[in-house]
Design a protein around this motif. Structure first.
Motif, short mmCIF file in Angstrom:
data_model
loop_
_atom_site.label_atom_id
_atom_site.label_comp_id
_atom_site.label_asym_id
_atom_site.label_seq_id
_atom_site.Cartn_x
_atom_site.Cartn_y
_atom_site.Cartn_z
N ASN A 69 -4.67 72.74 21.17
CA ASN A 69 -4.36 71.39 21.08
C ASN A 69 -5.43 70.25 21.69
OD1 ASN A 69 -2.63 71.51 23.14
ND2 ASN A 69 -1.53 69.13 22.14
N LEU A 70 -6.37 70.98 22.31
CA LEU A 70 -7.78 70.17 23.57
C LEU A 70 -8.28 70.14 22.61
CD1 LEU A 70 -7.86 70.67 26.60
CD2 LEU A 70 -10.06 70.70 24.87
N GLU A 71 -8.92 68.91 22.18
CA GLU A 71 -10.16 68.61 21.05
C GLU A 71 -10.92 68.38 21.73
OE1 GLU A 71 -10.07 69.52 17.99
OE2 GLU A 71 -8.06 69.51 17.86
N GLN A 72 -12.95 68.89 21.70
CA GLN A 72 -14.19 68.63 22.17
C GLN A 72 -14.83 67.77 21.44
OE1 GLN A 72 -15.26 70.30 25.82
NE2 GLN A 72 -13.47 71.51 25.66
N ALA A 73 -15.73 68.04 22.00
CA ALA A 73 -17.26 66.83 20.89
C ALA A 73 -16.82 67.46 19.79
CB ALA A 73 -19.22 67.44 21.59
N GLN A 74 -16.24 69.10 19.64
CA GLN A 74 -16.62 68.71 17.25
C GLN A 74 -15.19 68.00 16.76
OE1 GLN A 74 -15.12 71.45 19.82
NE2 GLN A 74 -13.05 71.61 19.54
N GLY A 75 -14.57 67.44 17.49
CA GLY A 75 -14.29 66.13 16.80
C GLY A 75 -12.56 66.32 16.75
N LEU A 76 -11.65 65.39 16.45
CA LEU A 76 -9.94 65.97 16.14
C LEU A 76 -9.99 66.40 14.73
CD1 LEU A 76 -9.34 62.42 17.44
CD2 LEU A 76 -9.13 64.82 18.98
N ASP A 77 -8.84 67.19 14.32
CA ASP A 77 -8.63 67.60 13.22
C ASP A 77 -7.28 66.03 11.85
OD1 ASP A 77 -9.32 69.74 13.45
OD2 ASP A 77 -7.46 70.75 14.22
N SER A 78 -7.27 65.56 13.12
CA SER A 78 -6.08 64.80 12.57
C SER A 78 -6.62 62.58 13.12
CB SER A 78 -4.82 64.03 13.08
OG SER A 78 -4.16 62.60 12.46
N THR A 79 -6.79 61.79 12.27
CA THR A 79 -7.32 60.70 13.06
C THR A 79 -6.39 59.93 13.17
OG1 THR A 79 -8.18 60.35 10.79
CG2 THR A 79 -9.61 60.71 12.06
N HIS A 80 -5.35 59.83 12.94
CA HIS A 80 -4.08 58.21 13.04
C HIS A 80 -3.02 59.43 13.46
CE1 HIS A 80 -1.73 54.99 12.61
NE2 HIS A 80 -1.02 55.62 12.63
N PHE A 81 -2.50 58.59 14.56
CA PHE A 81 -1.72 58.36 15.25
C PHE A 81 -0.71 57.67 16.18
CE2 PHE A 81 -5.29 61.22 16.39
CZ PHE A 81 -4.90 62.64 17.15
N ASP A 82 0.26 58.40 16.11
CA ASP A 82 1.25 56.69 16.42
C ASP A 82 0.85 56.02 18.05
OD1 ASP A 82 3.34 57.61 14.39
OD2 ASP A 82 4.09 58.85 16.08
N VAL A 83 0.12 57.12 18.82
CA VAL A 83 0.11 56.29 19.67
C VAL A 83 -1.05 57.11 20.42
CG1 VAL A 83 0.40 55.70 22.44
CG2 VAL A 83 2.08 56.27 20.67
N ALA A 84 -1.69 56.18 21.17
CA ALA A 84 -3.47 56.93 21.68
C ALA A 84 -3.53 55.93 23.33
CB ALA A 84 -4.63 56.16 21.12
N ILE A 85 -3.40 57.43 24.00
CA ILE A 85 -3.42 57.15 25.40
C ILE A 85 -4.84 56.95 26.36
CG2 ILE A 85 -2.13 57.52 27.45
CD1 ILE A 85 -1.11 58.86 24.81
N VAL A 86 -5.09 56.27 26.33
CA VAL A 86 -7.10 56.23 27.50
C VAL A 86 -6.16 56.92 28.53
CG1 VAL A 86 -8.59 55.61 27.85
CG2 VAL A 86 -7.90 54.89 25.63
N GLY A 87 -6.83 57.38 28.95
CA GLY A 87 -7.05 58.21 30.82
C GLY A 87 -5.84 59.21 30.79
N GLY A 88 -6.10 60.54 30.93
CA GLY A 88 -4.93 61.72 31.02
C GLY A 88 -4.82 62.20 32.30
N GLY A 89 -4.73 61.39 33.25
CA GLY A 89 -4.15 61.31 34.84
C GLY A 89 -3.41 62.01 34.99
N MET A 90 -2.60 61.51 36.26
CA MET A 90 -1.26 61.76 36.38
C MET A 90 -0.01 60.37 35.51
SD MET A 90 -0.92 62.68 41.05
CE MET A 90 -1.87 61.06 41.21
N VAL A 91 -0.62 59.64 36.09
CA VAL A 91 0.00 58.79 34.98
C VAL A 91 0.30 58.84 33.32
CG1 VAL A 91 0.55 56.48 34.58
CG2 VAL A 91 0.57 57.07 37.55
N GLY A 92 -0.77 58.57 32.80
CA GLY A 92 -0.81 58.92 31.59
C GLY A 92 -1.31 60.07 30.62
N ALA A 93 -1.04 61.47 31.87
CA ALA A 93 0.24 62.19 30.76
C ALA A 93 1.35 62.05 31.02
CB ALA A 93 -0.99 63.64 32.19
N ALA A 94 2.25 61.75 32.25
CA ALA A 94 3.23 61.20 31.89
C ALA A 94 3.65 61.03 30.97
CB ALA A 94 3.96 60.75 33.01
#
Length: 404
Positions: A3-28
Motif C-alpha cells: 500500500n505504498l504509493e509513489q509518483a504514480q499517484g494514489l488509488d483513493s483520494t479521500h481519507f478519514d485522516v491525513a498524516i503529514v510526516g512518517g517519522g517515529m511519531v507520525g507513523a505511531a
C-alpha cells in the motif's frame, strides 16, 4: 509495501485522516488511528533505509521510556522493532562531582528496565511494517501542499491537500513533520523559538567491554558529557559544547578524537574504537497553538526540547497516546474542534513543564560559579536521598502513573 504509493499517484483520494510526516511519531499516530478503523494516508518524503544486521549503528538514536514502549506494544509495532536491534538500559546516573551521584534504577520501581536505546530508523521501520499490516496508505515523495482554507473552519468541510497533481481530502489533518514543520507554517501556527549556545556532538563507539546497561551524564561548565549504551557492545558518546569547540572536534582524526574523549570524559569501561560522528544544533521550539480548525500538531512539530534527559520522542508519544484516547471517544470526525481543544488542554501544560525543567538544568549547570556549584551539589545529594519524591520524579520522566 503493497500500500505504498509513489509518483504514480494514489488509488483513493479521500481519507478519514491525513498524516503529514512518517517519522517515529507520525507513523505511531497513523498506526493508532488505523487501529481505530479510520482510513489514513501518511505522507513522507523518503522511505527509511532497509535494515540489515551487519549495518553500522546509526548516529540518530533515542531513549524510549517504558510508557512509550507500552504504547508501541499496544499499537502492534513493537514486535517489528524488537526483531531488529535494541539495547535495554536499567540505570541512569547523573552527577557533577563523581562522589555525589544521583542514581535511578529499574529496581527502584520494580521494573525489568527503565527503557530501551534504539536507532530512530529502526523504530520508524518497525512502525511502517505495522502500518502496512493495518492498511495505512503511505505516500512517499514531495511533501503535500495545503490547498484550501477550509482546514481552518470547524464545519463539515474537509482538509484539502495537493500531492503529485492530485487533490487529496480528509476529515482531519495530523501534522508531524518535525521541528521545522512546513505544514505548521502553512497553517499559520506561530512558534516561540531559540537556539541553545551549545551543539550536540555524537560519537558512536565500539567497546571492548561487556554489554552496558547504564546510561550516565556528567555536567561540566562547558556542557554535559553522556554515554548511551547501544546494542552489540556499542555506545553513543554525547558531547555538548560550544559551536567553536564542536567544529574543532569534527576536524580531528579518529586517533586525535579518541585522545580528546579520554581527556574530557569520565573513564569509559575499557578500550574503544570510534565508528562514526556527527554534530547537531540544539533548538527549542514550541507551537503557540496545537490545533487550528481541522488540523492538530504533534511531536517535534509542536515542541522540541533540550535533549538532556532524552525526553523528546517520549513527549511525542505522550501526544500520540492522548490524541488516540480523545479521538476514540468521537463518533465521527465531522466536527473535531472539541476533541482538538481537549488535546491541547491536556498536552500543552505537560510539554511546557518538561521544556522548562530541561531549560532549568541547562542554565543551572552551564556555569562554574562557586555558590551555584555548591547549591547544585546539595540539590543532587538531597534528590538522591529523597525517597518517594525520587520515585515520583522517575515515574513522571518515564510517563508512568504515580504510585499510591
Amino acid at each position: 509495501m503493497d500500500n505504498l504509493e509513489q509518483a504514480q499517484g494514489l488509488d483513493s483520494t479521500h481519507f478519514d485522516v491525513a498524516i503529514v510526516g512518517g517519522g517515529m511519531v507520525g507513523a505511531a499516530a497513523a498506526l493508532g488511528l488505523a487501529k481505530q478503523g479510520k482510513r489514513g494516508v501518511m505522507f513522507e518524503t523518503h522511505h527509511p533505509k532497509a535494515f540489515a544486521p551487519e549495518q553500522a549503528i546509526d548516529l540518530r538514536v533515542s531513549a524510549l521510556s517504558m510508557a512509550s514502549v507500552s504504547l508501541l506494544r499496544e499499537l502492534g509495532g513493537w514486535q517489528y522493532i524488537e526483531a531488529m536491534r535494541l539495547c535495554p538500559y536499567r540505570e541512569l546516573h547523573t552527577w557533577e562531582q563523581p562522589d555525589n551521584k544521583l542514581r535511578f534504577s529499574a529496581e527502584q520501581l520494580g521494573l525489568p528496565e527503565l527503557g530501551f536505546m534504539l536507532e530512530n530508523r529502526v523504530v520508524q521501520l518497525g512502525l511502517w511494517q505495522a502500518c502496512e499490516q493495518a492498511g495505512v496508505t503511505v505516500a512517499v515523495g514531495d511533501a503535500p501542499q495545503l490547498v484550501a482554507n477550509n482546514v481552518l473552519e470547524n464545519k463539515d468541510e474537509q482538509v484539502e491537500l495537493r500531492w503529485q497533481q492530485q487533490s487529496i481530502t480528509a476529515e482531519l489533518l495530523v501534522v508531524a513533520d518535525g521541528g521545522e514543520s512546513k505544514m505548521r507554517e502553512a497553517l499559520g501556527i506561530g512558534i516561540s523559538a531559540w537556539d541553545y549556545r551549545q551543539r550536540c556532538f555524537a560519537i558512536n563507539i565500539q567497546l571492548d567491554a561487556e554489554q552496558q546497561d547504564i546510561t550516565w551524564q556528567q555536567f561540566t561548565p562547558s556542557g554535559p558529557r553522556a554515554l548511551l549504551p547501544l546494542a552489540e557492545q556499542h555506545a553513543a558518546l554525547i558531547w555538548y559544547d560550544s559551536a567553536a569547540t564542536t567544529k574543532r572536534l569534527q576536524a580531528l582524526s579518529d586517533a586525535q578524537l579518541k585522545q580528546a574523549i579520554i581527556d574530557n570524559f569520565p573513564p569509559l569501561p575499557g578500550d574503544f574504537t570510534i565508528i562514526a560522528r556527527a554534530a547537531f544544533p540544539l533548538r527549542r521550539r514550541h507551537a503557540l497553538s496545537y490545533h487550528k480548525g481541522r488540523a492538530v500538531v504533534i511531536g517535534d512539530a509542536a515542541h522540541t526540547i533540550n535533549p538532556l534527559a532524552g525526553q523528546g520522542v517520549n513527549l511525542g508519544y505522550r501526544d500520540v497516546a492522548t490524541l488516540l484516547t480523545i479521538l476514540a471517544a468521537q463518533d465521527s470526525l465531522r466536527d473535531p474542534s472539541a476533541a482538538l481543544k481537549a488535546f491541547q488542554a491536556k498536552r500543552m501544560p505537560d510539554n511546557l513543564l518538561m521544556q522548562g525543567a530541561m531549560d532549568a538544568f541547562y542554565l543551572g549547570f552551564s556555569n562554574d560559579i562557586a555558590p551555584l556549584k555548591m547549591l547544585r551539589g546539595l540539590g543532587l545529594k538531597a534528590a538522591q536521598n529523597s525517597g518517594k519524591l525520587k520515585d515520583w520524579a522517575l515515574r513522571y520522566a518515564l510517563g508512568m502513573p504515580r504510585s499510591n
